[in-house]
Design a protein around this motif. Structure first.
Motif, PDB file in Angstrom:
ATOM      1  N   THR A  73      50.392 -59.425 -12.954  1.00  0.00           N
ATOM      2  CA  THR A  73      51.040 -60.643 -12.362  1.00  0.00           C
ATOM      3  C   THR A  73      49.974 -61.154 -11.284  1.00  0.00           C
ATOM      4  OG1 THR A  73      51.978 -59.098 -10.421  1.00  0.00           O
ATOM      5  CG2 THR A  73      53.375 -59.524 -12.108  1.00  0.00           C
ATOM      6  N   GLY A  74      48.960 -61.779 -12.121  1.00  0.00           N
ATOM      7  CA  GLY A  74      47.937 -62.404 -11.405  1.00  0.00           C
ATOM      8  C   GLY A  74      46.803 -62.492 -12.466  1.00  0.00           C
ATOM      9  N   ILE A  75      45.529 -62.940 -11.981  1.00  0.00           N
ATOM     10  CA  ILE A  75      44.363 -63.209 -12.934  1.00  0.00           C
ATOM     11  C   ILE A  75      43.377 -62.118 -13.004  1.00  0.00           C
ATOM     12  CG2 ILE A  75      42.436 -64.768 -13.112  1.00  0.00           C
ATOM     13  CD1 ILE A  75      43.941 -66.758 -11.362  1.00  0.00           C
ATOM     14  N   GLY A  76      42.997 -61.502 -12.052  1.00  0.00           N
ATOM     15  CA  GLY A  76      42.187 -60.574 -12.068  1.00  0.00           C
ATOM     16  C   GLY A  76      42.736 -59.186 -12.580  1.00  0.00           C
ATOM     17  N   VAL A  92      46.976 -55.429 -22.786  1.00  0.00           N
ATOM     18  CA  VAL A  92      47.069 -55.810 -21.340  1.00  0.00           C
ATOM     19  C   VAL A  92      47.229 -57.316 -21.359  1.00  0.00           C
ATOM     20  CG1 VAL A  92      45.858 -55.815 -19.129  1.00  0.00           C
ATOM     21  CG2 VAL A  92      45.759 -53.744 -20.823  1.00  0.00           C
ATOM     22  N   THR A  93      47.885 -57.957 -20.646  1.00  0.00           N
ATOM     23  CA  THR A  93      47.904 -59.267 -20.296  1.00  0.00           C
ATOM     24  C   THR A  93      48.064 -59.536 -18.872  1.00  0.00           C
ATOM     25  OG1 THR A  93      50.395 -59.367 -20.087  1.00  0.00           O
ATOM     26  CG2 THR A  93      49.526 -59.690 -22.351  1.00  0.00           C
ATOM     27  N   ASN A  94      47.694 -60.955 -18.769  1.00  0.00           N
ATOM     28  CA  ASN A  94      47.517 -61.534 -17.379  1.00  0.00           C
ATOM     29  C   ASN A  94      47.785 -63.148 -17.454  1.00  0.00           C
ATOM     30  OD1 ASN A  94      45.292 -62.558 -18.673  1.00  0.00           O
ATOM     31  ND2 ASN A  94      43.879 -62.426 -16.880  1.00  0.00           N
ATOM     32  N   VAL A  95      47.862 -63.581 -16.326  1.00  0.00           N
ATOM     33  CA  VAL A  95      48.069 -65.132 -16.316  1.00  0.00           C
ATOM     34  C   VAL A  95      46.889 -65.893 -15.606  1.00  0.00           C
ATOM     35  CG1 VAL A  95      49.844 -67.022 -15.812  1.00  0.00           C
ATOM     36  CG2 VAL A  95      50.586 -64.553 -15.889  1.00  0.00           C
ATOM     37  N   PRO A  96      45.987 -66.034 -16.411  1.00  0.00           N
ATOM     38  CA  PRO A  96      44.505 -66.512 -16.140  1.00  0.00           C
ATOM     39  C   PRO A  96      44.481 -67.960 -15.550  1.00  0.00           C
ATOM     40  CG  PRO A  96      44.489 -66.657 -18.369  1.00  0.00           C
ATOM     41  CD  PRO A  96      45.799 -66.051 -17.851  1.00  0.00           C
ATOM     42  N   ASP A  97      45.662 -68.848 -15.571  1.00  0.00           N
ATOM     43  CA  ASP A  97      45.629 -70.090 -15.380  1.00  0.00           C
ATOM     44  C   ASP A  97      46.770 -70.666 -14.436  1.00  0.00           C
ATOM     45  OD1 ASP A  97      47.679 -70.003 -17.441  1.00  0.00           O
ATOM     46  OD2 ASP A  97      46.764 -71.492 -18.596  1.00  0.00           O
ATOM     47  N   TYR A  98      47.467 -69.825 -13.805  1.00  0.00           N
ATOM     48  CA  TYR A  98      48.477 -70.264 -12.973  1.00  0.00           C
ATOM     49  C   TYR A  98      48.540 -70.763 -11.623  1.00  0.00           C
ATOM     50  CZ  TYR A  98      48.804 -66.492  -9.537  1.00  0.00           C
ATOM     51  OH  TYR A  98      48.530 -65.543  -8.538  1.00  0.00           O
ATOM     52  N   CYS A  99      47.342 -70.566 -10.979  1.00  0.00           N
ATOM     53  CA  CYS A  99      47.299 -70.818  -9.445  1.00  0.00           C
ATOM     54  C   CYS A  99      45.974 -71.720  -9.233  1.00  0.00           C
ATOM     55  CB  CYS A  99      47.437 -69.551  -8.488  1.00  0.00           C
ATOM     56  SG  CYS A  99      46.120 -68.565  -8.657  1.00  0.00           S
ATOM     57  N   THR A 276      43.311 -64.814   6.445  1.00  0.00           N
ATOM     58  CA  THR A 276      44.507 -65.329   5.699  1.00  0.00           C
ATOM     59  C   THR A 276      44.875 -64.031   4.900  1.00  0.00           C
ATOM     60  OG1 THR A 276      43.405 -66.570   3.861  1.00  0.00           O
ATOM     61  CG2 THR A 276      44.219 -67.429   5.848  1.00  0.00           C
ATOM     62  N   PRO A 277      46.547 -63.618   4.511  1.00  0.00           N
ATOM     63  CA  PRO A 277      46.621 -62.380   4.121  1.00  0.00           C
ATOM     64  C   PRO A 277      46.830 -62.673   2.496  1.00  0.00           C
ATOM     65  CG  PRO A 277      48.482 -63.542   4.887  1.00  0.00           C
ATOM     66  CD  PRO A 277      47.282 -64.299   5.277  1.00  0.00           C
ATOM     67  N   HIS A 278      45.750 -62.811   1.803  1.00  0.00           N
ATOM     68  CA  HIS A 278      45.663 -62.815   0.403  1.00  0.00           C
ATOM     69  C   HIS A 278      46.809 -63.753  -0.038  1.00  0.00           C
ATOM     70  CE1 HIS A 278      44.453 -60.550  -3.321  1.00  0.00           C
ATOM     71  NE2 HIS A 278      44.964 -61.641  -3.533  1.00  0.00           N
ATOM     72  N   ALA A 279      46.615 -65.149   0.676  1.00  0.00           N
ATOM     73  CA  ALA A 279      47.649 -66.078   0.395  1.00  0.00           C
ATOM     74  C   ALA A 279      47.198 -67.512  -0.246  1.00  0.00           C
ATOM     75  CB  ALA A 279      48.086 -66.529   1.627  1.00  0.00           C
ATOM     76  N   ALA A 280      45.778 -67.381  -0.870  1.00  0.00           N
ATOM     77  CA  ALA A 280      45.355 -68.564  -1.687  1.00  0.00           C
ATOM     78  C   ALA A 280      46.196 -68.903  -2.727  1.00  0.00           C
ATOM     79  CB  ALA A 280      43.831 -68.225  -1.927  1.00  0.00           C
ATOM     80  N   PHE A 281      46.618 -67.723  -3.437  1.00  0.00           N
ATOM     81  CA  PHE A 281      47.475 -68.216  -4.880  1.00  0.00           C
ATOM     82  C   PHE A 281      48.784 -68.811  -4.684  1.00  0.00           C
ATOM     83  CE2 PHE A 281      49.240 -64.307  -3.413  1.00  0.00           C
ATOM     84  CZ  PHE A 281      50.521 -64.193  -4.092  1.00  0.00           C
ATOM     85  N   LEU A 282      49.408 -68.804  -3.211  1.00  0.00           N
ATOM     86  CA  LEU A 282      50.777 -68.911  -3.061  1.00  0.00           C
ATOM     87  C   LEU A 282      50.953 -70.549  -2.994  1.00  0.00           C
ATOM     88  CD1 LEU A 282      51.788 -66.478  -0.258  1.00  0.00           C
ATOM     89  CD2 LEU A 282      52.787 -66.726  -2.501  1.00  0.00           C
ATOM     90  N   SER A 283      52.125 -70.790  -3.696  1.00  0.00           N
ATOM     91  CA  SER A 283      52.910 -72.092  -3.553  1.00  0.00           C
ATOM     92  C   SER A 283      54.192 -71.613  -4.410  1.00  0.00           C
ATOM     93  CB  SER A 283      52.186 -73.253  -4.034  1.00  0.00           C
ATOM     94  OG  SER A 283      52.275 -73.176  -5.723  1.00  0.00           O
ATOM     95  N   THR A 284      55.120 -72.357  -3.899  1.00  0.00           N
ATOM     96  CA  THR A 284      56.422 -72.392  -4.800  1.00  0.00           C
ATOM     97  C   THR A 284      56.399 -72.478  -6.094  1.00  0.00           C
ATOM     98  OG1 THR A 284      57.734 -73.125  -2.654  1.00  0.00           O
ATOM     99  CG2 THR A 284      58.991 -73.035  -4.771  1.00  0.00           C
ATOM    100  N   ARG A 285      55.565 -73.250  -6.321  1.00  0.00           N
ATOM    101  CA  ARG A 285      55.473 -73.656  -7.950  1.00  0.00           C
ATOM    102  C   ARG A 285      54.531 -72.527  -8.624  1.00  0.00           C
ATOM    103  NH1 ARG A 285      52.889 -79.437 -10.143  1.00  0.00           N
ATOM    104  NH2 ARG A 285      52.593 -78.655 -12.298  1.00  0.00           N
ATOM    105  N   ALA A 286      53.472 -72.232  -8.193  1.00  0.00           N
ATOM    106  CA  ALA A 286      52.499 -71.186  -8.661  1.00  0.00           C
ATOM    107  C   ALA A 286      53.333 -69.725  -8.997  1.00  0.00           C
ATOM    108  CB  ALA A 286      51.401 -71.110  -7.927  1.00  0.00           C
TER     109      ALA A 286
END
Length: 317
Positions: A73-76, A92-99, A276-286
């Motif tokens: 549930t992320g990129i890396g 193994v899958t990821n979501v490389p382009d969501y945020c 900041t607490p590993h929050a860079a990826f956060l938005s409601t949409r993302a």
């Protein structure tokens, strides 16, 4: 009934994922903690594994004879033993382009805050200190140099934002191919030239500890480090020493090792450092997109379809 182990997640519940997994009659098994022993115990009868930040090690994978899919549930992918998963025939899958916009925006927000002493003045005014002289000397951002380490999707978006502000951009990557308007530099030259250094590259064995004592010594004493990629890129003890020695002016850190770190020790308690607490990826949409897409990957796998973004497809027999 199929079962999917959810190792960890930063949102309140798993309702979004479960509503999609219901299509495949799949039940989520929520791990109470993300330690290896707990995950190995719970993985025994699971057909798939979701993981956010918990370490999905060879021991966890070996404990799951029925598992054929690990979804990040992320990129890396640095928290998954992809090699062992591949050996066991697991995709193994990821979501490389969501945020991509969110991380680029967060990186830019840290740059602005550091450049304009926002964090210092905010802390001081809350302490009843209303003094324009209480922060460090500020320079106009226009025409200053931003060094970007990593020019993937996020790096390219961040670079365009910097160029739009009239900033000069130099970049470092392995290919030596950089976007228009950007100059490629070796890492040492980039560090020596830059007023701001933004780490936007993946964590790999080659980039582990990329920024350590030798690298900090090459930076301008007026420069800032920004890391919104992976905590392992930075030797945080060396960063604390470099700040104490005046080798750089400050830092903006969204990712740490470990997480959460001890916020009572340097560099985290240094007033020149924004954390900041590993929050860079956060938005409601993302977050909605991420949760929906990883759940859809698992459903597609369970129902015999090919999920998106299989990262090890070329290595599976």
């Amino acid at each position: 009934m199929p079962r999917a182990l959810y190792t960890d997640y930063p949102w309140p519940d798993t309702s979004v994922e479960q509503s999609i997994l219901d299509e495949a009659d799949c039940q989520i098994v929520e791990a109470p903690t993300g330690d290896e022993e707990t995950l190995a115990r719970l993985a025994v009868d699971c057909d798939a594994i979701f993981t956010c930040w918990a370490q999905v090690t060879a021991k966890v994978l070996d404990a799951a004879p029925n598992c054929r899919h690990v979804s990040r549930t992320g990129i890396g992918l640095d928290n998954i033993d992809v090699e062992r998963a591949t050996e066991r025939g697991m995709i193994v899958t990821n979501v490389p382009d969501y945020c991509i916009p969110e991380v680029a925006e967060h990186t830019m927000a840290l740059l602005f805050a550091l450049a304009r002493n926002i964090h210092v003045h905010h802390k001081n005014t809350h302490a009843n200190v209303y003094d324009i002289q209480s922060g460090a000397t500020m320079e106009r951002m226009e025409d200053q140099t931003v060094g970007v380490v990593g020019t993937g999707q996020i790096g390219k978006v961040f670079i365009q934002k910097c160029l739009g502000l009239g900033m000069r951009v130099v970049a470092h990557n392995r290919s030596q191919q950089v976007p228009a308007g950007v100059e490629w530099r070796g890492l040492n030259d980039l560090l020596a030239e830059s007023d701001y250094v933004a780490l936007l590259c993946p964590l790999t064995p080659e980039t582990q500890g990329l920024m350590s004592g030798e690298q900090f010594a090459r930076m301008k004493d007026s420069a800032f480090l920004i890391n919104t990629s992976r905590g392992g890129l930075v030797d945080h003890a060396a960063l604390a020493e470099a700040l104490d020695a005046g080798q750089l002016a400050g830092a903006g850190l969204d990712v740490q090792v470990p997480e959460p770190p001890d916020l009572n020790v340097p560099p985290y308690n240094d007033p020149r450092v924004i954390v900041t607490p590993h929050a860079a990826f956060l938005s409601t949409r993302a977050v909605t997109e991420l949760r929906t897409r990883v759940a859809r990957q698992v459903v597609d796998f369970l129902q015999g379809r090919t999920p998106e973004n299989i990262v090890n497809a070329d290595r599976l027999a």
